[in-house]
Scaffold this motif. Structure first.
Motif, PDB file in Angstrom:
ATOM      1  N   ARG A 131      -4.595  -7.060  -8.830  1.00  0.00           N
ATOM      2  CA  ARG A 131      -5.750  -6.229  -8.465  1.00  0.00           C
ATOM      3  C   ARG A 131      -5.209  -4.946  -7.828  1.00  0.00           C
ATOM      4  O   ARG A 131      -4.359  -4.985  -6.936  1.00  0.00           O
ATOM      5  N   TYR A 132      -5.724  -3.820  -8.305  1.00  0.00           N
ATOM      6  CA  TYR A 132      -5.351  -2.517  -7.751  1.00  0.00           C
ATOM      7  C   TYR A 132      -6.595  -1.863  -7.167  1.00  0.00           C
ATOM      8  O   TYR A 132      -7.635  -1.795  -7.827  1.00  0.00           O
ATOM      9  N   LEU A 133      -6.480  -1.399  -5.936  1.00  0.00           N
ATOM     10  CA  LEU A 133      -7.598  -0.762  -5.244  1.00  0.00           C
ATOM     11  C   LEU A 133      -7.157   0.629  -4.802  1.00  0.00           C
ATOM     12  O   LEU A 133      -6.057   0.791  -4.243  1.00  0.00           O
ATOM     13  N   ALA A 134      -7.985   1.610  -5.041  1.00  0.00           N
ATOM     14  CA  ALA A 134      -7.639   2.980  -4.693  1.00  0.00           C
ATOM     15  C   ALA A 134      -8.792   3.645  -3.948  1.00  0.00           C
ATOM     16  O   ALA A 134      -9.958   3.405  -4.249  1.00  0.00           O
ATOM     17  N   VAL A 135      -8.434   4.454  -2.961  1.00  0.00           N
ATOM     18  CA  VAL A 135      -9.404   5.288  -2.244  1.00  0.00           C
ATOM     19  C   VAL A 135      -8.970   6.730  -2.418  1.00  0.00           C
ATOM     20  O   VAL A 135      -7.817   7.079  -2.131  1.00  0.00           O
ATOM     21  N   LEU A 136      -9.883   7.571  -2.890  1.00  0.00           N
ATOM     22  CA  LEU A 136      -9.580   8.976  -3.149  1.00  0.00           C
ATOM     23  C   LEU A 136     -10.337   9.862  -2.174  1.00  0.00           C
ATOM     24  O   LEU A 136     -11.505   9.605  -1.858  1.00  0.00           O
ATOM     25  N   GLY A 137      -9.685  10.903  -1.707  1.00  0.00           N
ATOM     26  CA  GLY A 137     -10.318  11.881  -0.836  1.00  0.00           C
ATOM     27  C   GLY A 137      -9.729  13.255  -1.087  1.00  0.00           C
ATOM     28  O   GLY A 137      -8.590  13.365  -1.566  1.00  0.00           O
ATOM     29  N   VAL A 138     -10.476  14.292  -0.772  1.00  0.00           N
ATOM     30  CA  VAL A 138     -10.004  15.663  -0.974  1.00  0.00           C
ATOM     31  C   VAL A 138     -10.068  16.428   0.339  1.00  0.00           C
ATOM     32  O   VAL A 138     -11.091  16.403   1.046  1.00  0.00           O
ATOM     33  N   GLU A 139      -8.987  17.094   0.677  1.00  0.00           N
ATOM     34  CA  GLU A 139      -8.908  17.972   1.842  1.00  0.00           C
ATOM     35  C   GLU A 139      -7.669  18.840   1.666  1.00  0.00           C
ATOM     36  O   GLU A 139      -6.740  18.470   0.922  1.00  0.00           O
ATOM     37  N   ARG A 171     -10.557  -3.616   4.825  1.00  0.00           N
ATOM     38  CA  ARG A 171     -10.464  -2.929   6.112  1.00  0.00           C
ATOM     39  C   ARG A 171      -9.500  -1.748   6.015  1.00  0.00           C
ATOM     40  O   ARG A 171      -9.748  -0.688   6.580  1.00  0.00           O
ATOM     41  N   VAL A 172      -8.396  -1.950   5.300  1.00  0.00           N
ATOM     42  CA  VAL A 172      -7.466  -0.846   5.066  1.00  0.00           C
ATOM     43  C   VAL A 172      -8.166   0.271   4.294  1.00  0.00           C
ATOM     44  O   VAL A 172      -8.075   1.452   4.654  1.00  0.00           O
ATOM     45  N   MET A 173      -8.871  -0.088   3.227  1.00  0.00           N
ATOM     46  CA  MET A 173      -9.572   0.901   2.414  1.00  0.00           C
ATOM     47  C   MET A 173     -10.575   1.703   3.232  1.00  0.00           C
ATOM     48  O   MET A 173     -10.616   2.931   3.164  1.00  0.00           O
ATOM     49  N   ASP A 174     -11.364   1.003   4.032  1.00  0.00           N
ATOM     50  CA  ASP A 174     -12.413   1.662   4.807  1.00  0.00           C
ATOM     51  C   ASP A 174     -11.844   2.544   5.921  1.00  0.00           C
ATOM     52  O   ASP A 174     -12.557   3.422   6.430  1.00  0.00           O
ATOM     53  N   LEU A 222       0.852  -1.190   0.000  1.00  0.00           N
ATOM     54  CA  LEU A 222       0.000   0.000   0.000  1.00  0.00           C
ATOM     55  C   LEU A 222       0.882   1.231   0.000  1.00  0.00           C
ATOM     56  O   LEU A 222       2.016   1.213   0.471  1.00  0.00           O
ATOM     57  N   SER A 223       0.329   2.307  -0.534  1.00  0.00           N
ATOM     58  CA  SER A 223       1.037   3.580  -0.545  1.00  0.00           C
ATOM     59  C   SER A 223       0.021   4.704  -0.484  1.00  0.00           C
ATOM     60  O   SER A 223      -1.165   4.510  -0.766  1.00  0.00           O
ATOM     61  N   VAL A 224       0.484   5.879  -0.095  1.00  0.00           N
ATOM     62  CA  VAL A 224      -0.355   7.079  -0.083  1.00  0.00           C
ATOM     63  C   VAL A 224       0.374   8.170  -0.850  1.00  0.00           C
ATOM     64  O   VAL A 224       1.573   8.394  -0.649  1.00  0.00           O
ATOM     65  N   GLU A 225      -0.362   8.818  -1.742  1.00  0.00           N
ATOM     66  CA  GLU A 225       0.168   9.943  -2.496  1.00  0.00           C
ATOM     67  C   GLU A 225      -0.843  11.083  -2.437  1.00  0.00           C
ATOM     68  O   GLU A 225      -2.029  10.853  -2.200  1.00  0.00           O
ATOM     69  N   ARG A 256      -3.448   3.695  -2.192  1.00  0.00           N
ATOM     70  CA  ARG A 256      -3.417   2.691  -3.256  1.00  0.00           C
ATOM     71  C   ARG A 256      -2.942   1.356  -2.697  1.00  0.00           C
ATOM     72  O   ARG A 256      -1.935   1.295  -1.989  1.00  0.00           O
ATOM     73  N   LEU A 257      -3.679   0.309  -3.032  1.00  0.00           N
ATOM     74  CA  LEU A 257      -3.342  -1.047  -2.625  1.00  0.00           C
ATOM     75  C   LEU A 257      -3.092  -1.896  -3.859  1.00  0.00           C
ATOM     76  O   LEU A 257      -3.774  -1.739  -4.877  1.00  0.00           O
ATOM     77  N   GLN A 258      -2.145  -2.796  -3.748  1.00  0.00           N
ATOM     78  CA  GLN A 258      -1.830  -3.719  -4.847  1.00  0.00           C
ATOM     79  C   GLN A 258      -1.727  -5.127  -4.287  1.00  0.00           C
ATOM     80  O   GLN A 258      -1.142  -5.330  -3.218  1.00  0.00           O
TER      81      GLN A 258
END
Length: 207
Positions: free
Chosen positions: A164-172, A197-200, A69-72, A180-182
């Motif tokens: 499988r790639y999973l992404a969660v997007l948010g704005v602040e 659980r990580v995504m949520d 997982l990573s955060v950008e 991003r999860l792989q």
């Protein structure tokens, strides 16, 4: 959710204390809180942090090495996001996420082909009141075993990887954040509960 008494940029906390006997049955998660950049998430306790991976933060499963997982996030000086609606609908955001992945995976090798598919897109309002988009895509990479062969029949494509790639997007904070999860597709069903659980758990916070 942010702890004002802590001055650390990245703070890792163990989740609720569990009885020793529960560790074998219940996955233990830690919480990573970045008070400087304004985001947090939970991740499996046994995952290890990898530095210098190009993202703001990067964790990897020590056993399934292709699972990470990573955060950008975007720079507020070059983009002024007010809300996720700036990206359009979840479906439009999904196309953007897929384009970004494919751009990152562009190869100069001869005979490499990528197949991709958007599996799901969705939106939700979390308990912090913020809107989040979730995107799931599948990408397969094929390569010819003899890319310099003259005859087509001598160039046989083989599957290099299927992920499988999973992404969660948010704005602040005028920024677009992306968790991003792989994971390899072959272990996705086994790992799905923990990955979701990580995504949520992903949250963005004002700074």
């Amino acid at each position: 959710m942010m702890m004002g008494g802590f001055l650390m940029s990245g703070l890792m906390l163990s989740e609720a204390n569990l009885p020793t006997s529960a560790f074998a049955l219940t996955p233990v998660f830690r919480e990573y809180i970045d008070t400087f950049d304004g985001y947090s998430f939970k991740y499996p306790q046994n995952w290890i942090q990898v530095r210098g991976a190009g993202a703001d933060i990067f964790f990897r499963d020590p056993i399934v090495l292709d699972e990470n997982l990573s955060v950008e996030f975007s720079s507020p000086s070059s983009s002024k996001y007010k809300s996720l609606e700036d990206l359009g609908s979840p479906e439009e955001a999904g196309k953007r996420v897929l384009r970004q992945y494919l751009t990152e995976f562009m190869s100069t090798r001869l005979g490499v082909k990528r197949e991709s598919n958007i599996l799901t897109t969705s939106s939700r309002v979390a308990d912090d009141g913020n809107l989040y988009y979730q995107v799931e895509v599948n990408i397969k990479s094929y390569a010819n075993n003899n890319e310099l062969a003259v005859m087509p029949q001598d160039r046989v494509a083989r599957l290099e990887w299927d992920r499988r790639y999973l992404a969660v997007l948010g704005v602040e904070n005028n920024r677009l954040y992306s968790l991003r999860l792989q994971t390899p597709e072959k272990v996705f069903l086994e790992e799905e509960k923990d990955l979701r659980r990580v995504m949520d758990s992903f949250r963005v916070e004002k700074i």
